[in-house]
Design a protein around this motif. Structure first.
Motif, PDB file in Angstrom:
ATOM      1  N   TYR A 228       0.825  -1.212   0.000  1.00 47.67           N
ATOM      2  CA  TYR A 228       0.000   0.000   0.000  1.00 47.67           C
ATOM      3  C   TYR A 228       0.861   1.264   0.000  1.00 47.67           C
ATOM      4  O   TYR A 228       0.472   2.289  -0.566  1.00 47.67           O
ATOM      5  N   ARG A 229       2.015   1.198   0.632  1.00 48.80           N
ATOM      6  CA  ARG A 229       2.857   2.383   0.784  1.00 48.80           C
ATOM      7  C   ARG A 229       3.356   2.910  -0.558  1.00 48.80           C
ATOM      8  O   ARG A 229       3.722   4.087  -0.672  1.00 48.80           O
ATOM      9  N   ARG A 230       3.321   2.069  -1.581  1.00 51.74           N
ATOM     10  CA  ARG A 230       3.745   2.509  -2.907  1.00 51.74           C
ATOM     11  C   ARG A 230       2.803   3.559  -3.484  1.00 51.74           C
ATOM     12  O   ARG A 230       3.188   4.330  -4.360  1.00 51.74           O
ATOM     13  N   GLN A 231       1.549   3.555  -2.999  1.00 53.00           N
ATOM     14  CA  GLN A 231       0.549   4.474  -3.544  1.00 53.00           C
ATOM     15  C   GLN A 231      -0.015   5.457  -2.525  1.00 53.00           C
ATOM     16  O   GLN A 231      -0.507   6.521  -2.907  1.00 53.00           O
ATOM     17  N   TYR A 232       0.051   5.107  -1.233  1.00 53.22           N
ATOM     18  CA  TYR A 232      -0.653   5.891  -0.232  1.00 53.22           C
ATOM     19  C   TYR A 232       0.289   6.394   0.859  1.00 53.22           C
ATOM     20  O   TYR A 232       1.406   5.884   1.029  1.00 53.22           O
ATOM     21  N   ASP A 233      -0.208   7.386   1.615  1.00 52.95           N
ATOM     22  CA  ASP A 233       0.571   7.901   2.732  1.00 52.95           C
ATOM     23  C   ASP A 233       0.615   6.862   3.851  1.00 52.95           C
ATOM     24  O   ASP A 233      -0.055   5.825   3.797  1.00 52.95           O
ATOM     25  N   ARG A 234       1.397   7.137   4.879  1.00 50.66           N
ATOM     26  CA  ARG A 234       1.617   6.152   5.941  1.00 50.66           C
ATOM     27  C   ARG A 234       0.329   5.795   6.674  1.00 50.66           C
ATOM     28  O   ARG A 234       0.105   4.627   7.017  1.00 50.66           O
ATOM     29  N   LYS A 235      -0.516   6.799   6.936  1.00 50.14           N
ATOM     30  CA  LYS A 235      -1.754   6.531   7.667  1.00 50.14           C
ATOM     31  C   LYS A 235      -2.648   5.569   6.899  1.00 50.14           C
ATOM     32  O   LYS A 235      -3.147   4.580   7.451  1.00 50.14           O
ATOM     33  N   ARG A 236      -2.859   5.865   5.622  1.00 53.28           N
ATOM     34  CA  ARG A 236      -3.712   4.991   4.813  1.00 53.28           C
ATOM     35  C   ARG A 236      -3.095   3.603   4.662  1.00 53.28           C
ATOM     36  O   ARG A 236      -3.795   2.589   4.754  1.00 53.28           O
ATOM     37  N   ALA A 237      -1.804   3.557   4.427  1.00 53.70           N
ATOM     38  CA  ALA A 237      -1.141   2.264   4.268  1.00 53.70           C
ATOM     39  C   ALA A 237      -1.290   1.419   5.527  1.00 53.70           C
ATOM     40  O   ALA A 237      -1.537   0.207   5.452  1.00 53.70           O
ATOM     41  N   PHE A 238      -1.175   2.062   6.703  1.00 55.28           N
ATOM     42  CA  PHE A 238      -1.299   1.321   7.958  1.00 55.28           C
ATOM     43  C   PHE A 238      -2.733   0.824   8.158  1.00 55.28           C
ATOM     44  O   PHE A 238      -2.958  -0.351   8.476  1.00 55.28           O
ATOM     45  N   VAL A 239      -3.721   1.714   7.969  1.00 55.75           N
ATOM     46  CA  VAL A 239      -5.118   1.327   8.184  1.00 55.75           C
ATOM     47  C   VAL A 239      -5.541   0.254   7.188  1.00 55.75           C
ATOM     48  O   VAL A 239      -6.186  -0.739   7.556  1.00 55.75           O
ATOM     49  N   PHE A 240      -5.177   0.412   5.927  1.00 55.50           N
ATOM     50  CA  PHE A 240      -5.572  -0.566   4.913  1.00 55.50           C
ATOM     51  C   PHE A 240      -4.937  -1.930   5.186  1.00 55.50           C
ATOM     52  O   PHE A 240      -5.588  -2.966   5.043  1.00 55.50           O
ATOM     53  N   SER A 241      -3.666  -1.947   5.572  1.00 59.63           N
ATOM     54  CA  SER A 241      -3.008  -3.226   5.863  1.00 59.63           C
ATOM     55  C   SER A 241      -3.579  -3.850   7.131  1.00 59.63           C
ATOM     56  O   SER A 241      -3.717  -5.077   7.224  1.00 59.63           O
TER      57      SER A 241
ATOM     58  N   LEU B 293      -6.710  -3.499   8.139  1.00 59.08           N
ATOM     59  CA  LEU B 293      -8.001  -4.053   7.740  1.00 59.08           C
ATOM     60  C   LEU B 293      -7.826  -5.358   6.970  1.00 59.08           C
ATOM     61  O   LEU B 293      -8.580  -6.320   7.178  1.00 59.08           O
ATOM     62  N   ASP B 294      -6.836  -5.412   6.090  1.00 59.47           N
ATOM     63  CA  ASP B 294      -6.554  -6.659   5.375  1.00 59.47           C
ATOM     64  C   ASP B 294      -6.302  -7.796   6.360  1.00 59.47           C
ATOM     65  O   ASP B 294      -6.863  -8.892   6.240  1.00 59.47           O
ATOM     66  N   HIS B 295      -5.450  -7.520   7.335  1.00 63.02           N
ATOM     67  CA  HIS B 295      -5.055  -8.543   8.300  1.00 63.02           C
ATOM     68  C   HIS B 295      -6.229  -8.965   9.187  1.00 63.02           C
ATOM     69  O   HIS B 295      -6.509 -10.157   9.350  1.00 63.02           O
ATOM     70  N   CYS B 296      -6.937  -7.970   9.725  1.00 65.59           N
ATOM     71  CA  CYS B 296      -8.003  -8.269  10.684  1.00 65.59           C
ATOM     72  C   CYS B 296      -9.221  -8.898  10.027  1.00 65.59           C
ATOM     73  O   CYS B 296      -9.923  -9.701  10.649  1.00 65.59           O
ATOM     74  N   GLN B 297      -9.493  -8.536   8.779  1.00 68.71           N
ATOM     75  CA  GLN B 297     -10.685  -9.101   8.159  1.00 68.71           C
ATOM     76  C   GLN B 297     -10.516 -10.589   7.877  1.00 68.71           C
ATOM     77  O   GLN B 297     -11.488 -11.341   7.864  1.00 68.71           O
ATOM     78  N   TYR B 298      -9.279 -11.035   7.655  1.00 70.74           N
ATOM     79  CA  TYR B 298      -9.050 -12.472   7.525  1.00 70.74           C
ATOM     80  C   TYR B 298      -9.445 -13.181   8.819  1.00 70.74           C
ATOM     81  O   TYR B 298     -10.112 -14.218   8.811  1.00 70.74           O
ATOM     82  N   MET B 299      -9.017 -12.623   9.952  1.00 69.52           N
ATOM     83  CA  MET B 299      -9.355 -13.230  11.239  1.00 69.52           C
ATOM     84  C   MET B 299     -10.860 -13.193  11.482  1.00 69.52           C
ATOM     85  O   MET B 299     -11.445 -14.159  11.979  1.00 69.52           O
TER      86      MET B 299
END
Length: 329
Positions: free
Chosen positions: A262-275, A277-283
């Motif tokens: 995500y960091r390739r396209q987004y700022d740190r805040k968005r990259a952190f939140v999106f990653s 969400l990716d991780h937690c939604q699997y759980m």
């Protein structure tokens, strides 16, 4: 465009449960459609908030139904049973269709082989959760690699009314929002019908405001996945997909990989939140799946509704004669 398109009438069905904060706005958007629906049917699924009072305030402009709580599948069925339209369009109480929504949706019914049409769902307001869902397009119709549409999402979908009765409507064994629209799509496709995705038919959806609420919704979809797999074994996640989900839920290293991507396209805040969400939604999805497996009896989920030989066919003169169809095997 085929001649039968000009004869179509559209009923809109909206299920609502404790949607007092949004249902009024949703109805106002439906009343402003450039192609007015024949009727707007709102089904109150046992709400305990101010929903009933809000529905009464619209008077004769809508048809308001009330029932005991049974879930969105049950509420939609209640609306379909009283609807008069050749087409039944569905949206939700936290969704706000754009002015040309119905006008664009109906364009997808260009042949009698089309069983349903879906449109684009976008976030109704700012917020990282809405931006995240829009990024992945998870509320839009899902397509196979060959471009064929696999299933529609009832936040923005329209089906032929006669076909809904042919397949015995939504399966009310889905008592939560998540999976019931996928299962209906699987049944319709098993009868040989196709779906169309019309990107210009747009609905704005008010996403969950907190990560906790979002993950609760994902868990419901995990439970729905268990029901779907039990009814239709061919819909089971493939072994490599299961391993990917478990591995992603178990390791923080996966979250770091998501973050870097995500960091390739987004700022740190968005990259952190999106990653995150990716991780937690699997759980959350795994937890919901296991909850369904624990709480629901497999014996009660033995057969899909399409395998009921007593299915009733409702011919529709505006769509050509209907006949009993045999599911593909």
């Amino acid at each position: 465009m085929p001649e039968h398109i000009d004869k179509l009438s559209i009923s809109v069905v909206v299920p609502v449960y404790n949607g007092g904060k949004t249902i009024g706005r949703a109805i106002e958007h439906l009343l402003r459609q450039s192609l007015p629906p024949a009727e707007i049917i709102v089904v109150d699924d046992g709400s305990t908030d101010q929903t009933a009072n809000i529905l009464r305030s619209f008077g004769s402009r809508i048809t308001a139904l009330s029932k005991a709580n049974g879930g969105p599948a049950s509420a939609r069925n209640e609306g379909v049973r009283v609807a008069n339209g050749s087409l039944i369009a569905f949206t939700d109480s936290d969704c706000f269709p754009e002015e040309d929504w119905l006008k664009e949706l109906v364009k997808g019914f260009h042949s009698l082989e089309i069983g349903g049409v879906g449109g684009t769902v976008r976030a109704a307001s700012g917020g990282l959760i809405g931006e995240y869902v829009d990024l992945h397009g998870w509320m839009n119709p899902q397509c196979a690699r060959d471009g064929s549409v696999l299933y529609l999402v009832t936040a923005n979908a329209c089906f032929r009314s006669d076909l809904l009765f042919q397949v015995n409507l939504f399966d009310e064994r889905f008592r939560k929002a998540g999976g019931e629209d996928t299962e209906l799509s699987v049944r319709l496709r098993s009868f040989g019908y196709e779906f169309v995705f019309v990107e210009s038919a747009i609905v704005r959806h008010l996403h969950r405001r907190t990560i906790r609420d979002y993950l609760k919704n994902i868990a419901n979809h995990g439970e729905g996945q268990f029901i779907l797999e039990t009814l239709w074994p061919q819909q089971r996640w493939k072994a490599n997909r299961r391993k990917e989900i478990v591995r992603s839920a178990a390791g923080l290293g996966t979250m770091l990989r998501f973050y870097r991507s995500y960091r390739r396209q987004y700022d740190r805040k968005r990259a952190f939140v999106f990653s995150l969400l990716d991780h937690c939604q699997y759980m959350a999805r795994i937890w919901g799946y296991l909850r369904g497996k624990r709480e629901l009896s497999s014996s009660s989920l033995r057969n899909p509704l399409t395998r009921d030989p007593s299915a009733v066919v409702y011919p529709n003169e505006n769509l050509g004669s209907s006949s009993v169809l045999v599911p593909k095997v």
